[in-house]
Scaffold this active site. Sequence first.
Site, PDB file in Angstrom:
ATOM      1  N   GLY A   1       0.845  -1.186   0.000  1.00 33.66           N
ATOM      2  CA  GLY A   1       0.000   0.000   0.000  1.00 33.66           C
ATOM      3  C   GLY A   1       0.879   1.234   0.000  1.00 33.66           C
ATOM      4  N   SER A   2       0.340   2.317   0.516  1.00 35.24           N
ATOM      5  CA  SER A   2       1.068   3.591   0.426  1.00 35.24           C
ATOM      6  C   SER A   2       2.213   3.655   1.432  1.00 35.24           C
ATOM      7  CB  SER A   2       0.094   4.742   0.666  1.00 35.24           C
ATOM      8  OG  SER A   2      -0.389   4.661   1.988  1.00 35.24           O
ATOM      9  N   THR A   3       3.156   4.529   1.153  1.00 36.24           N
ATOM     10  CA  THR A   3       4.289   4.719   2.069  1.00 36.24           C
ATOM     11  C   THR A   3       3.800   5.247   3.417  1.00 36.24           C
ATOM     12  OG1 THR A   3       5.792   5.034   0.220  1.00 36.24           O
ATOM     13  CG2 THR A   3       6.509   5.924   2.329  1.00 36.24           C
TER      14      THR A   3
ATOM     15  N   THR B   1       0.956   4.667   4.978  1.00 38.19           N
ATOM     16  CA  THR B   1       0.399   3.577   5.788  1.00 38.19           C
ATOM     17  C   THR B   1       1.512   2.622   6.216  1.00 38.19           C
ATOM     18  OG1 THR B   1      -1.671   3.773   4.578  1.00 38.19           O
ATOM     19  CG2 THR B   1      -1.372   1.774   5.852  1.00 38.19           C
ATOM     20  N   GLY B   2       2.493   2.415   5.373  1.00 37.89           N
ATOM     21  CA  GLY B   2       3.638   1.565   5.746  1.00 37.89           C
ATOM     22  C   GLY B   2       4.314   2.090   7.003  1.00 37.89           C
TER      23      GLY B   2
ATOM     24  N   GLU C   1       5.788  -3.398   0.825  1.00 34.21           N
ATOM     25  CA  GLU C   1       5.821  -3.008  -0.598  1.00 34.21           C
ATOM     26  C   GLU C   1       5.022  -1.718  -0.699  1.00 34.21           C
ATOM     27  OE1 GLU C   1       7.598  -4.384  -2.773  1.00 34.21           O
ATOM     28  OE2 GLU C   1       7.922  -6.450  -2.143  1.00 34.21           O
TER      29      GLU C   1
HETATM   30  P1  NAD Z   1      -3.334   2.529   1.476  1.00 33.54           P
HETATM   31  O1  NAD Z   1      -2.022   2.600   2.161  1.00 33.54           O
HETATM   32  O2  NAD Z   1      -4.267   3.674   1.592  1.00 33.54           O
HETATM   33  O3  NAD Z   1      -4.161   1.253   1.986  1.00 33.54           O
HETATM   34  C1  NAD Z   1      -3.640  -0.051   1.939  1.00 33.54           C
HETATM   35  C2  NAD Z   1      -4.255  -0.889   3.040  1.00 33.54           C
HETATM   36  O4  NAD Z   1      -3.818  -0.438   4.310  1.00 33.54           O
HETATM   37  C3  NAD Z   1      -5.772  -0.868   3.072  1.00 33.54           C
HETATM   38  O5  NAD Z   1      -6.216  -2.201   3.279  1.00 33.54           O
HETATM   39  C4  NAD Z   1      -6.066   0.007   4.285  1.00 33.54           C
HETATM   40  O6  NAD Z   1      -7.291  -0.289   4.907  1.00 33.54           O
HETATM   41  C5  NAD Z   1      -4.928  -0.360   5.195  1.00 33.54           C
HETATM   42  N1  NAD Z   1      -4.635   0.628   6.237  1.00 33.54           N
HETATM   43  C6  NAD Z   1      -4.866   1.964   6.218  1.00 33.54           C
HETATM   44  N2  NAD Z   1      -4.386   2.541   7.349  1.00 33.54           N
HETATM   45  C7  NAD Z   1      -3.859   1.540   8.107  1.00 33.54           C
HETATM   46  C8  NAD Z   1      -3.181   1.498   9.348  1.00 33.54           C
HETATM   47  N3  NAD Z   1      -2.974   2.606  10.069  1.00 33.54           N
HETATM   48  N4  NAD Z   1      -2.727   0.293   9.805  1.00 33.54           N
HETATM   49  C9  NAD Z   1      -2.904  -0.827   9.068  1.00 33.54           C
HETATM   50  N5  NAD Z   1      -3.540  -0.846   7.882  1.00 33.54           N
HETATM   51  C10 NAD Z   1      -4.003   0.324   7.393  1.00 33.54           C
HETATM   52  O7  NAD Z   1      -2.970   2.203  -0.046  1.00 33.54           O
HETATM   53  P2  NAD Z   1      -3.938   2.147  -1.316  1.00 33.54           P
HETATM   54  O8  NAD Z   1      -4.404   3.542  -1.615  1.00 33.54           O
HETATM   55  O9  NAD Z   1      -4.943   1.061  -1.141  1.00 33.54           O
HETATM   56  O10 NAD Z   1      -2.923   1.661  -2.453  1.00 33.54           O
HETATM   57  C11 NAD Z   1      -2.230   2.528  -3.301  1.00 33.54           C
HETATM   58  C12 NAD Z   1      -0.773   2.634  -2.858  1.00 33.54           C
HETATM   59  O11 NAD Z   1      -0.206   1.337  -2.769  1.00 33.54           O
HETATM   60  C13 NAD Z   1       0.086   3.366  -3.871  1.00 33.54           C
HETATM   61  O12 NAD Z   1       0.988   4.222  -3.208  1.00 33.54           O
HETATM   62  C14 NAD Z   1       0.870   2.275  -4.556  1.00 33.54           C
HETATM   63  O13 NAD Z   1       2.097   2.672  -5.115  1.00 33.54           O
HETATM   64  C15 NAD Z   1       1.037   1.289  -3.450  1.00 33.54           C
HETATM   65  N6  NAD Z   1       1.249  -0.048  -3.987  1.00 33.54           N
HETATM   66  C16 NAD Z   1       2.474  -0.624  -3.842  1.00 33.54           C
HETATM   67  C17 NAD Z   1       2.721  -1.875  -4.374  1.00 33.54           C
HETATM   68  C18 NAD Z   1       4.076  -2.514  -4.254  1.00 33.54           C
HETATM   69  O14 NAD Z   1       4.206  -3.679  -4.535  1.00 33.54           O
HETATM   70  N7  NAD Z   1       5.077  -1.777  -3.831  1.00 33.54           N
HETATM   71  C19 NAD Z   1       1.692  -2.562  -5.023  1.00 33.54           C
HETATM   72  C20 NAD Z   1       0.441  -1.956  -5.146  1.00 33.54           C
HETATM   73  C21 NAD Z   1       0.230  -0.701  -4.605  1.00 33.54           C
END
Ligand code: NAD
Length: 469
Positions: A221-223, A225-226, A243
């Site tokens: 997911g996003s940096t 949230t990471g 990732e």
């Molecule tokens: P996001 O970070 O908003 O959400 C991802 C997940 O995290 C969701 O299931 C969300 O509910 C969960 N989440 C949110 N806050 C949380 C917290 N505090 N603790 C635990 N979990 C939480 O990301 P998104 O908008 O769904 O995805 C898009 C992003 O993901 C883009 O930045 C994209 O580049 C990245 N991405 C990376 C890869 C990779 O392999 N590097 C692959 C796909 C997407």
Amino acid sequence: METYADLLTAIAPVSGKMRTILDPATGDAVGEAPVHDVADLERAVAAATAAQPAWAALGHEARSAALLRAADAVERSAESLAHLLSREQGKPLNGPNARFEVGACAAWLRTAAATELTAETVVDDGQTHAEIHYRPIGVVGAIGPWNWPMMITVWQVAPALRMGNAVVVKPSEYTPLSVLALIQVLNTELPEGLLSVVCGGRDVGARLAEHPAIGKIMFTGSTATGKAIIRSSADTVKRLTLELGGNDAGIVLPDADPKAIAEDLFWGAFINTGQTCAALKRLYVHDDIYDDVCAALTSVAAAMPMGVGLDETNVLGPLQNQQQYNIVARLVEAAKDSGARVLLGGNPTPEQPGYFYPTTLIADIEHNNPLVTEEQFGPALPIIRYSTVDEAVAMANALDVGLGASVWSADLDAARSVAARLQAGTVWINKHGAVDPRIPFGGAKQSGYGLEFGVEGLKALGVPQVING
Ligand code: NAD
């Protein structure tokens, strides 16, 4: 014939609370998703904890056989899974989209099953014999995004199961149905409780990341949230594979053939309508061939049909959600306001139904424009002019993310020497974003850490244990 509605009717609510998921292309209802809470998560973790020891005891061979049967089950339900994915995520059935994603689920399951991981002997000198083994972690939490919801779930789940772990999956709030249906299909071949889905929001994700019974989080997911997950997982010293976001650069060297590379450049940038972590998001082109690359790319891009995913003629779809649409629209407006030249698109019609943003190419844009420095995650590509390779490498490396990158040239050696200077987890040559279940994949800088796929990906789902003696 089974339809996607058949898959959804079998999804029973736990708390009874449901919410309607809307099709991003039309606004029509796709189905009802359960709204799980932290109590549901506790039930899932308890079931996973109970099921894991027997699964681990089966050994690699039996677990691999179960993954192969699960891949068969995905293939049997492929068309209904692809329809559901297309309706919920928006991506077309055709092109490198919904059917392709379901196919990838089966391929990654099969490769996880087939990849050998044996104990490594690190010293054997007659006095000391030391080996590294990889033991199951226990229960793994898998938190995923909305762009490739089925495929990324399999990327997280397949190696975890193969290594003897149980898994609790927390899908994105935007695409729960795709993940629920996929896991239901996988579960036809797996023991009860071993693999489950909890469809909550951030609170459920955060609880999973801090939960003492969870040994590892696989997160995509996003940096931002990471970083939140790193903080939530600190007290339990959880293992993490992160990732995260990317803003991949592509560098076209002056000897490349614009017409020959145009279609691969297009798909490198616009796969899944640009909503791909390792898509080409900023393109640096040498002055000598700048105009020719712009012209070739524009002619390929203009011919790619965008529309409702179930229409077989389309290969590009809508943005998945309003929030992402707004990000793309804002960044393209910023580029236009700066005086950059619109080669194609940039003229959305917000009154039409669905989150469709037209395929957009922007030329003569400054390297520090927000459309270049921020992750657009949509169908808008900035094309930046450069005159020396040093300048292109410096611009490519200037950001704090480094997931992928690419170099485009007729001279493989020249391309490889530029590749070695790029700060990215993967550098592709004359292609961009091609992932392969046998080849490790992971980010540099703030695009995350840990590798997925291949033997390295299996090791990441085990606890290394040294036996010395
Ligand atoms: P996001 O970070 O908003 O959400 C991802 C997940 O995290 C969701 O299931 C969300 O509910 C969960 N989440 C949110 N806050 C949380 C917290 N505090 N603790 C635990 N979990 C939480 O990301 P998104 O908008 O769904 O995805 C898009 C992003 O993901 C883009 O930045 C994209 O580049 C990245 N991405 C990376 C890869 C990779 O392999 N590097 C692959 C796909 C997407």
